[in-house]
Design a protein around this motif. Sequence first.
Motif, PDB file in Angstrom:
ATOM      1  N   ALA A 138       0.837  -1.208   0.000  1.00  0.00           N
ATOM      2  CA  ALA A 138       0.000   0.000   0.000  1.00  0.00           C
ATOM      3  C   ALA A 138       0.869   1.255   0.000  1.00  0.00           C
ATOM      4  CB  ALA A 138      -0.939  -0.013   1.203  1.00  0.00           C
ATOM      5  N   GLN A 139       2.010   1.229   0.660  1.00  0.00           N
ATOM      6  CA  GLN A 139       2.923   2.368   0.632  1.00  0.00           C
ATOM      7  C   GLN A 139       3.449   2.599  -0.786  1.00  0.00           C
ATOM      8  OE1 GLN A 139       5.514   0.897   3.821  1.00  0.00           O
ATOM      9  NE2 GLN A 139       5.033   2.735   5.046  1.00  0.00           N
ATOM     10  N   ARG A 140       3.852   1.531  -1.455  1.00  0.00           N
ATOM     11  CA  ARG A 140       4.357   1.666  -2.828  1.00  0.00           C
ATOM     12  C   ARG A 140       3.269   2.161  -3.774  1.00  0.00           C
ATOM     13  NH1 ARG A 140       7.146  -3.008  -1.140  1.00  0.00           N
ATOM     14  NH2 ARG A 140       5.653  -4.418  -2.126  1.00  0.00           N
ATOM     15  N   ALA A 141       2.014   1.836  -3.463  1.00  0.00           N
ATOM     16  CA  ALA A 141       0.887   2.269  -4.296  1.00  0.00           C
ATOM     17  C   ALA A 141       0.426   3.682  -3.938  1.00  0.00           C
ATOM     18  CB  ALA A 141      -0.267   1.285  -4.154  1.00  0.00           C
ATOM     19  N   GLY A 142       1.055   4.297  -2.936  1.00  0.00           N
ATOM     20  CA  GLY A 142       0.695   5.651  -2.541  1.00  0.00           C
ATOM     21  C   GLY A 142      -0.542   5.729  -1.656  1.00  0.00           C
ATOM     22  N   LEU A 143      -0.937   4.623  -1.059  1.00  0.00           N
ATOM     23  CA  LEU A 143      -2.139   4.585  -0.224  1.00  0.00           C
ATOM     24  C   LEU A 143      -1.846   4.749   1.265  1.00  0.00           C
ATOM     25  CD1 LEU A 143      -3.806   1.550  -2.030  1.00  0.00           C
ATOM     26  CD2 LEU A 143      -4.322   3.978  -2.359  1.00  0.00           C
ATOM     27  N   VAL A 144      -0.581   4.581   1.629  1.00  0.00           N
ATOM     28  CA  VAL A 144      -0.135   4.720   3.013  1.00  0.00           C
ATOM     29  C   VAL A 144       1.142   5.546   2.986  1.00  0.00           C
ATOM     30  CG1 VAL A 144       0.768   3.462   5.034  1.00  0.00           C
ATOM     31  CG2 VAL A 144      -1.172   2.540   3.762  1.00  0.00           C
ATOM     32  N   ASP A 145       1.300   6.413   3.970  1.00  0.00           N
ATOM     33  CA  ASP A 145       2.494   7.258   4.082  1.00  0.00           C
ATOM     34  C   ASP A 145       3.741   6.389   3.947  1.00  0.00           C
ATOM     35  OD1 ASP A 145       4.603   8.904   4.838  1.00  0.00           O
ATOM     36  OD2 ASP A 145       3.818   9.308   6.848  1.00  0.00           O
ATOM     37  N   PRO A 146       4.600   6.672   2.957  1.00  0.00           N
ATOM     38  CA  PRO A 146       5.787   5.843   2.744  1.00  0.00           C
ATOM     39  C   PRO A 146       6.787   5.919   3.900  1.00  0.00           C
ATOM     40  CG  PRO A 146       5.810   7.727   1.263  1.00  0.00           C
ATOM     41  CD  PRO A 146       4.491   7.737   1.960  1.00  0.00           C
ATOM     42  N   GLY A 147       6.692   6.952   4.727  1.00  0.00           N
ATOM     43  CA  GLY A 147       7.602   7.071   5.863  1.00  0.00           C
ATOM     44  C   GLY A 147       7.112   6.376   7.123  1.00  0.00           C
ATOM     45  N   ALA A 148       5.900   5.833   7.075  1.00  0.00           N
ATOM     46  CA  ALA A 148       5.329   5.172   8.256  1.00  0.00           C
ATOM     47  C   ALA A 148       6.013   3.828   8.489  1.00  0.00           C
ATOM     48  CB  ALA A 148       3.830   4.969   8.070  1.00  0.00           C
ATOM     49  N   ASP A 149       6.000   3.393   9.725  1.00  0.00           N
ATOM     50  CA  ASP A 149       6.590   2.113  10.119  1.00  0.00           C
ATOM     51  C   ASP A 149       5.636   0.988   9.691  1.00  0.00           C
ATOM     52  OD1 ASP A 149       7.432  -0.199  11.478  1.00  0.00           O
ATOM     53  OD2 ASP A 149       7.987   0.906  13.289  1.00  0.00           O
ATOM     54  N   ALA A 150       5.966   0.328   8.579  1.00  0.00           N
ATOM     55  CA  ALA A 150       5.090  -0.713   8.025  1.00  0.00           C
ATOM     56  C   ALA A 150       4.899  -1.871   9.000  1.00  0.00           C
ATOM     57  CB  ALA A 150       5.645  -1.217   6.694  1.00  0.00           C
ATOM     58  N   ALA A 151       5.936  -2.227   9.730  1.00  0.00           N
ATOM     59  CA  ALA A 151       5.815  -3.335  10.680  1.00  0.00           C
ATOM     60  C   ALA A 151       4.847  -2.980  11.813  1.00  0.00           C
ATOM     61  CB  ALA A 151       7.183  -3.717  11.244  1.00  0.00           C
ATOM     62  N   ALA A 152       4.934  -1.750  12.303  1.00  0.00           N
ATOM     63  CA  ALA A 152       4.030  -1.327  13.378  1.00  0.00           C
ATOM     64  C   ALA A 152       2.593  -1.257  12.883  1.00  0.00           C
ATOM     65  CB  ALA A 152       4.469   0.011  13.957  1.00  0.00           C
ATOM     66  N   LEU A 153       2.399  -0.737  11.663  1.00  0.00           N
ATOM     67  CA  LEU A 153       1.040  -0.651  11.123  1.00  0.00           C
ATOM     68  C   LEU A 153       0.475  -2.049  10.849  1.00  0.00           C
ATOM     69  CD1 LEU A 153       1.295   2.415   8.713  1.00  0.00           C
ATOM     70  CD2 LEU A 153       0.400   2.330  11.056  1.00  0.00           C
ATOM     71  N   GLY A 154       1.310  -2.935  10.351  1.00  0.00           N
ATOM     72  CA  GLY A 154       0.871  -4.325  10.167  1.00  0.00           C
ATOM     73  C   GLY A 154       0.493  -4.955  11.496  1.00  0.00           C
TER      74      GLY A 154
END
Length: 190
Positions: A138-154
Amino acid sequence: MARPRKFQEHDVLDAARQQFTEGGFHGTSVDDLSRATGLSKGSLYGAFGDKQTLFHRVFGDYCDGSDAMAAARVDGPEDEALLRLRAWLHSPEDTDPYGCLLARGTAELAAEDDAVAARALAAYDTLLDSCRELVEQAQRAGLVDPGADAAALGGLVVTTHRGLEALAKAGVDPATRNRIAEAAIGSIAS
Protein backbone atom coordinates in the motif's frame (compact mmCIF):
# COMPACT_ATOMS: atom_id res chain seq x y z
CA MET A 1 -0.45 -57.53 10.32
CA ALA A 2 -2.16 -54.28 11.27
CA ARG A 3 -5.79 -53.86 10.34
CA PRO A 4 -6.58 -51.13 7.83
CA ARG A 5 -8.10 -47.96 9.27
CA LYS A 6 -11.83 -47.61 8.87
CA PHE A 7 -11.90 -43.84 9.22
CA GLN A 8 -10.81 -40.82 7.27
CA GLU A 9 -7.97 -39.15 9.16
CA HIS A 10 -9.01 -35.69 7.97
CA ASP A 11 -12.54 -36.17 9.31
CA VAL A 12 -11.24 -37.33 12.69
CA LEU A 13 -8.80 -34.41 12.93
CA ASP A 14 -11.55 -31.98 11.97
CA ALA A 15 -13.87 -33.36 14.66
CA ALA A 16 -11.05 -33.20 17.23
CA ARG A 17 -10.29 -29.61 16.20
CA GLN A 18 -13.90 -28.63 16.69
CA GLN A 19 -13.97 -30.32 20.11
CA PHE A 20 -10.76 -28.59 21.22
CA THR A 21 -12.04 -25.27 19.88
CA GLU A 22 -15.29 -25.62 21.83
CA GLY A 23 -13.91 -27.03 25.07
CA GLY A 24 -10.29 -25.97 25.11
CA PHE A 25 -7.51 -28.42 25.82
CA HIS A 26 -8.14 -28.75 29.55
CA GLY A 27 -11.92 -28.80 29.14
CA THR A 28 -11.81 -31.64 26.61
CA SER A 29 -11.57 -35.20 27.89
CA VAL A 30 -10.58 -38.27 25.91
CA ASP A 31 -14.22 -39.35 26.28
CA ASP A 32 -15.26 -36.07 24.61
CA LEU A 33 -12.83 -36.73 21.77
CA SER A 34 -14.08 -40.28 21.42
CA ARG A 35 -17.69 -39.07 21.15
CA ALA A 36 -16.78 -36.25 18.75
CA THR A 37 -14.72 -38.43 16.43
CA GLY A 38 -16.70 -41.65 16.69
CA LEU A 39 -13.53 -43.58 17.54
CA SER A 40 -12.93 -45.63 20.66
CA LYS A 41 -10.29 -44.44 23.08
CA GLY A 42 -8.04 -47.29 21.96
CA SER A 43 -8.38 -46.31 18.31
CA LEU A 44 -7.66 -42.68 19.13
CA TYR A 45 -4.54 -43.60 21.09
CA GLY A 46 -3.44 -46.06 18.45
CA ALA A 47 -3.83 -43.61 15.59
CA PHE A 48 -2.88 -40.29 17.20
CA GLY A 49 -1.19 -40.92 20.55
CA ASP A 50 -2.30 -39.26 23.75
CA LYS A 51 -4.56 -36.20 24.05
CA GLN A 52 -1.63 -33.77 24.05
CA THR A 53 -0.11 -35.33 20.92
CA LEU A 54 -3.49 -35.14 19.19
CA PHE A 55 -3.85 -31.50 20.23
CA HIS A 56 -0.37 -30.69 18.90
CA ARG A 57 -1.32 -32.27 15.57
CA VAL A 58 -4.63 -30.40 15.35
CA PHE A 59 -3.06 -27.12 16.50
CA GLY A 60 -0.19 -27.47 14.03
CA ASP A 61 -2.58 -28.18 11.17
CA TYR A 62 -4.72 -25.19 12.17
CA CYS A 63 -1.65 -22.94 12.26
CA ASP A 64 -0.54 -24.27 8.86
CA GLY A 65 -3.92 -23.23 7.47
CA SER A 66 -3.57 -19.79 9.05
CA ASP A 67 -0.09 -19.45 7.49
CA ALA A 68 -1.44 -20.39 4.06
CA MET A 69 -4.26 -17.86 4.27
CA ALA A 70 -1.84 -15.15 5.37
CA ALA A 71 0.41 -15.89 2.40
CA ALA A 72 -2.56 -15.85 0.02
CA ARG A 73 -3.63 -12.39 1.24
CA VAL A 74 -0.28 -10.94 0.16
CA ASP A 75 -0.83 -11.99 -3.45
CA GLY A 76 -2.53 -9.39 -5.59
CA PRO A 77 -2.14 -5.93 -7.02
CA GLU A 78 -0.40 -3.45 -4.74
CA ASP A 79 -3.13 -0.86 -5.25
CA GLU A 80 -5.60 -3.35 -3.69
CA ALA A 81 -3.50 -4.13 -0.59
CA LEU A 82 -5.67 -2.00 1.70
CA LEU A 83 -8.77 -3.71 0.32
CA ARG A 84 -7.31 -7.09 1.26
CA LEU A 85 -6.48 -5.83 4.77
CA ARG A 86 -10.00 -4.40 5.08
CA ALA A 87 -11.54 -7.69 3.96
CA TRP A 88 -9.50 -9.57 6.56
CA LEU A 89 -10.62 -7.20 9.32
CA HIS A 90 -14.23 -7.74 8.31
CA SER A 91 -13.79 -11.55 8.29
CA PRO A 92 -14.33 -12.07 12.04
CA GLU A 93 -18.07 -11.77 11.26
CA ASP A 94 -17.91 -15.31 9.96
CA THR A 95 -15.82 -16.85 12.72
CA ASP A 96 -16.72 -19.92 14.69
CA PRO A 97 -18.77 -18.88 17.73
CA TYR A 98 -16.19 -20.63 19.90
CA GLY A 99 -13.38 -18.52 18.44
CA CYS A 100 -10.07 -19.24 16.82
CA LEU A 101 -8.06 -22.29 17.88
CA LEU A 102 -4.83 -20.29 17.49
CA ALA A 103 -6.05 -17.64 19.92
CA ARG A 104 -7.62 -20.13 22.31
CA GLY A 105 -4.71 -22.55 22.29
CA THR A 106 -2.22 -19.74 22.81
CA ALA A 107 -4.14 -18.25 25.70
CA GLU A 108 -4.70 -21.60 27.39
CA LEU A 109 -1.43 -23.43 26.82
CA ALA A 110 1.47 -21.20 25.72
CA ALA A 111 2.63 -20.64 29.30
CA GLU A 112 2.78 -24.38 30.03
CA ASP A 113 3.49 -26.09 26.69
CA ASP A 114 6.65 -25.09 24.85
CA ALA A 115 5.53 -26.74 21.60
CA VAL A 116 2.27 -24.77 21.56
CA ALA A 117 4.11 -21.56 22.44
CA ALA A 118 6.63 -22.05 19.63
CA ARG A 119 4.03 -22.92 16.99
CA ALA A 120 1.78 -20.04 18.07
CA LEU A 121 4.68 -17.59 17.89
CA ALA A 122 5.55 -18.83 14.40
CA ALA A 123 1.92 -18.40 13.28
CA TYR A 124 1.71 -14.89 14.72
CA ASP A 125 5.04 -14.01 13.10
CA THR A 126 3.59 -15.11 9.77
CA LEU A 127 0.49 -12.97 10.33
CA LEU A 128 2.63 -9.98 11.29
CA ASP A 129 4.89 -10.46 8.26
CA SER A 130 1.98 -10.75 5.85
CA CYS A 131 0.31 -7.61 7.20
CA ARG A 132 3.63 -5.73 7.06
CA GLU A 133 4.01 -6.81 3.44
CA LEU A 134 0.49 -5.59 2.66
CA VAL A 135 1.21 -2.22 4.27
CA GLU A 136 4.45 -2.00 2.23
CA GLN A 137 2.46 -2.74 -0.94
CA ALA A 138 0.00 0.00 0.00
CA GLN A 139 2.92 2.37 0.63
CA ARG A 140 4.36 1.67 -2.83
CA ALA A 141 0.89 2.27 -4.30
CA GLY A 142 0.70 5.65 -2.54
CA LEU A 143 -2.14 4.58 -0.22
CA VAL A 144 -0.13 4.72 3.01
CA ASP A 145 2.49 7.26 4.08
CA PRO A 146 5.79 5.84 2.74
CA GLY A 147 7.60 7.07 5.86
CA ALA A 148 5.33 5.17 8.26
CA ASP A 149 6.59 2.11 10.12
CA ALA A 150 5.09 -0.71 8.02
CA ALA A 151 5.81 -3.34 10.68
CA ALA A 152 4.03 -1.33 13.38
CA LEU A 153 1.04 -0.65 11.12
CA GLY A 154 0.87 -4.32 10.17
CA GLY A 155 0.96 -5.17 13.87
CA LEU A 156 -1.91 -2.74 14.45
CA VAL A 157 -3.95 -4.63 11.86
CA VAL A 158 -3.17 -8.04 13.43
CA THR A 159 -4.02 -6.73 16.89
CA THR A 160 -7.25 -5.18 15.63
CA HIS A 161 -8.21 -8.46 13.94
CA ARG A 162 -7.61 -10.44 17.13
CA GLY A 163 -9.69 -7.91 19.09
CA LEU A 164 -12.51 -7.96 16.54
CA GLU A 165 -12.53 -11.73 16.71
CA ALA A 166 -12.95 -11.57 20.50
CA LEU A 167 -15.74 -9.00 20.11
CA ALA A 168 -17.51 -11.23 17.60
CA LYS A 169 -17.25 -14.16 20.00
CA ALA A 170 -18.74 -12.00 22.74
CA GLY A 171 -21.69 -11.11 20.50
CA VAL A 172 -20.85 -7.50 19.63
CA ASP A 173 -22.98 -6.59 16.64
CA PRO A 174 -21.45 -6.59 13.14
CA ALA A 175 -22.13 -2.88 12.55
CA THR A 176 -20.01 -1.93 15.56
CA ARG A 177 -17.22 -4.29 14.53
CA ASN A 178 -17.31 -2.95 10.96
CA ARG A 179 -16.96 0.62 12.20
CA ILE A 180 -13.92 -0.43 14.23
CA ALA A 181 -12.42 -2.19 11.19
CA GLU A 182 -12.97 0.91 9.04
CA ALA A 183 -11.41 3.14 11.71
CA ALA A 184 -8.34 0.89 11.81
CA ILE A 185 -7.92 0.99 8.03
CA GLY A 186 -8.62 4.72 8.00
CA SER A 187 -5.91 5.29 10.59
CA ILE A 188 -3.21 3.80 8.37
CA ALA A 189 -4.37 5.13 4.98
CA SER A 190 -2.87 8.34 3.58
